[in-house]
Design a protein around this motif. Structure first.
Motif, mmCIF file in Angstrom:
data_model
loop_
_atom_site.group_PDB
_atom_site.id
_atom_site.type_symbol
_atom_site.label_atom_id
_atom_site.label_comp_id
_atom_site.label_asym_id
_atom_site.label_seq_id
_atom_site.Cartn_x
_atom_site.Cartn_y
_atom_site.Cartn_z
ATOM 1 N N HIS A 216 -9.227 -2.907 8.270
ATOM 2 C CA HIS A 216 -7.981 -2.265 7.868
ATOM 3 C C HIS A 216 -7.299 -3.008 6.722
ATOM 4 O O HIS A 216 -6.630 -2.409 5.907
ATOM 5 N N GLU A 217 -7.483 -4.316 6.626
ATOM 6 C CA GLU A 217 -6.881 -5.076 5.524
ATOM 7 C C GLU A 217 -7.697 -4.931 4.242
ATOM 8 O O GLU A 217 -7.153 -4.922 3.160
ATOM 9 N N ALA A 218 -9.010 -4.806 4.350
ATOM 10 C CA ALA A 218 -9.858 -4.691 3.171
ATOM 11 C C ALA A 218 -9.613 -3.367 2.458
ATOM 12 O O ALA A 218 -9.751 -3.267 1.257
ATOM 13 N N GLN A 219 -9.228 -2.339 3.192
ATOM 14 C CA GLN A 219 -9.043 -1.021 2.604
ATOM 15 C C GLN A 219 -7.662 -0.846 1.976
ATOM 16 O O GLN A 219 -7.466 0.011 1.146
ATOM 17 N N MET A 220 -6.689 -1.631 2.376
ATOM 18 C CA MET A 220 -5.328 -1.449 1.897
ATOM 19 C C MET A 220 -4.993 -2.524 0.873
ATOM 20 O O MET A 220 -5.345 -3.679 1.043
ATOM 21 N N SER A 221 -4.318 -2.130 -0.182
ATOM 22 C CA SER A 221 -3.855 -3.109 -1.157
ATOM 23 C C SER A 221 -2.499 -2.658 -1.684
ATOM 24 O O SER A 221 -2.176 -1.476 -1.696
ATOM 25 N N HIS A 222 -1.708 -3.607 -2.092
ATOM 26 C CA HIS A 222 -0.377 -3.310 -2.592
ATOM 27 C C HIS A 222 -0.465 -2.606 -3.952
ATOM 28 O O HIS A 222 -1.244 -3.011 -4.812
ATOM 29 N N ALA A 223 0.339 -1.593 -4.141
ATOM 30 C CA ALA A 223 0.337 -0.816 -5.381
ATOM 31 C C ALA A 223 1.195 -1.463 -6.467
ATOM 32 O O ALA A 223 0.943 -1.259 -7.646
ATOM 33 N N TYR A 224 2.202 -2.233 -6.068
ATOM 34 C CA TYR A 224 3.143 -2.792 -7.033
ATOM 35 C C TYR A 224 2.914 -4.290 -7.216
ATOM 36 O O TYR A 224 2.614 -5.002 -6.273
ATOM 37 N N ALA A 225 3.102 -4.746 -8.443
ATOM 38 C CA ALA A 225 2.887 -6.156 -8.785
ATOM 39 C C ALA A 225 4.191 -6.940 -8.681
ATOM 40 O O ALA A 225 5.282 -6.367 -8.718
ATOM 41 N N LEU A 226 4.071 -8.264 -8.573
ATOM 42 C CA LEU A 226 5.256 -9.113 -8.577
ATOM 43 C C LEU A 226 6.010 -8.951 -9.892
ATOM 44 O O LEU A 226 5.409 -8.760 -10.957
ATOM 45 N N ASN A 227 7.320 -9.008 -9.821
ATOM 46 C CA ASN A 227 8.232 -8.883 -10.972
ATOM 47 C C ASN A 227 8.226 -7.495 -11.601
ATOM 48 O O ASN A 227 8.760 -7.312 -12.688
ATOM 49 N N GLU A 228 7.645 -6.519 -10.936
ATOM 50 C CA GLU A 228 7.641 -5.141 -11.437
ATOM 51 C C GLU A 228 8.920 -4.439 -10.996
ATOM 52 O O GLU A 228 9.380 -4.612 -9.867
ATOM 53 N N ASP A 229 9.518 -3.655 -11.888
ATOM 54 C CA ASP A 229 10.705 -2.878 -11.548
ATOM 55 C C ASP A 229 10.285 -1.577 -10.877
ATOM 56 O O ASP A 229 9.359 -0.899 -11.342
ATOM 57 N N VAL A 230 10.972 -1.242 -9.788
ATOM 58 C CA VAL A 230 10.680 -0.031 -9.014
ATOM 59 C C VAL A 230 11.982 0.650 -8.636
ATOM 60 O O VAL A 230 13.057 0.055 -8.680
ATOM 61 N N LEU A 231 11.879 1.920 -8.274
ATOM 62 C CA LEU A 231 13.018 2.649 -7.726
ATOM 63 C C LEU A 231 12.917 2.632 -6.216
ATOM 64 O O LEU A 231 11.856 2.890 -5.655
ATOM 65 N N HIS A 232 14.025 2.337 -5.546
ATOM 66 C CA HIS A 232 14.066 2.347 -4.081
ATOM 67 C C HIS A 232 14.872 3.558 -3.627
ATOM 68 O O HIS A 232 16.018 3.748 -4.020
#
Length: 88
Positions: free
Chosen positions: A17-33
């Motif tokens: 389950h961990e090998a298949q999932m990865s974070h989409a956003y990088a550190l220091n990236e601006d996002v809308l919450h």
């Protein structure tokens, strides 16, 4: 020789389950919450700009989480990936 290599790989293997999932956003990236909804409020808040400051480990429920910091206010919070979107 092959047997030793195979056993070494088993020790380093990541659960499926961990090998298949990865974070989409990088550190220091601006996002809308996006907030979770009205929850008793009359109006729904507009999405706000936050910066990703930490990628958190995958929790038991399988959702990806991030620690984010507001660009406008002195606020940090933890948000799930489904509450975030890319800034345009």
């Amino acid at each position: 020789m092959q047997r030793a290599t195979a056993s070494r790989c088993l020790v380093k293997a990541v659960p499926n389950h961990e090998a298949q999932m990865s974070h989409a956003y990088a550190l220091n990236e601006d996002v809308l919450h996006r907030g979770q909804g009205p929850q008793g409020r009359v109006t729904v808040e507009q999405p706000k700009v936050y910066t990703i400051i930490q990628r958190l480990p995958i929790e038991a429920d399988g959702r990806l989480r991030y620690r984010i910091r507001s660009k406008l206010e002195n606020i940090e919070r933890v948000a799930t990936e489904d509450q975030l979107s890319y800034c345009l």
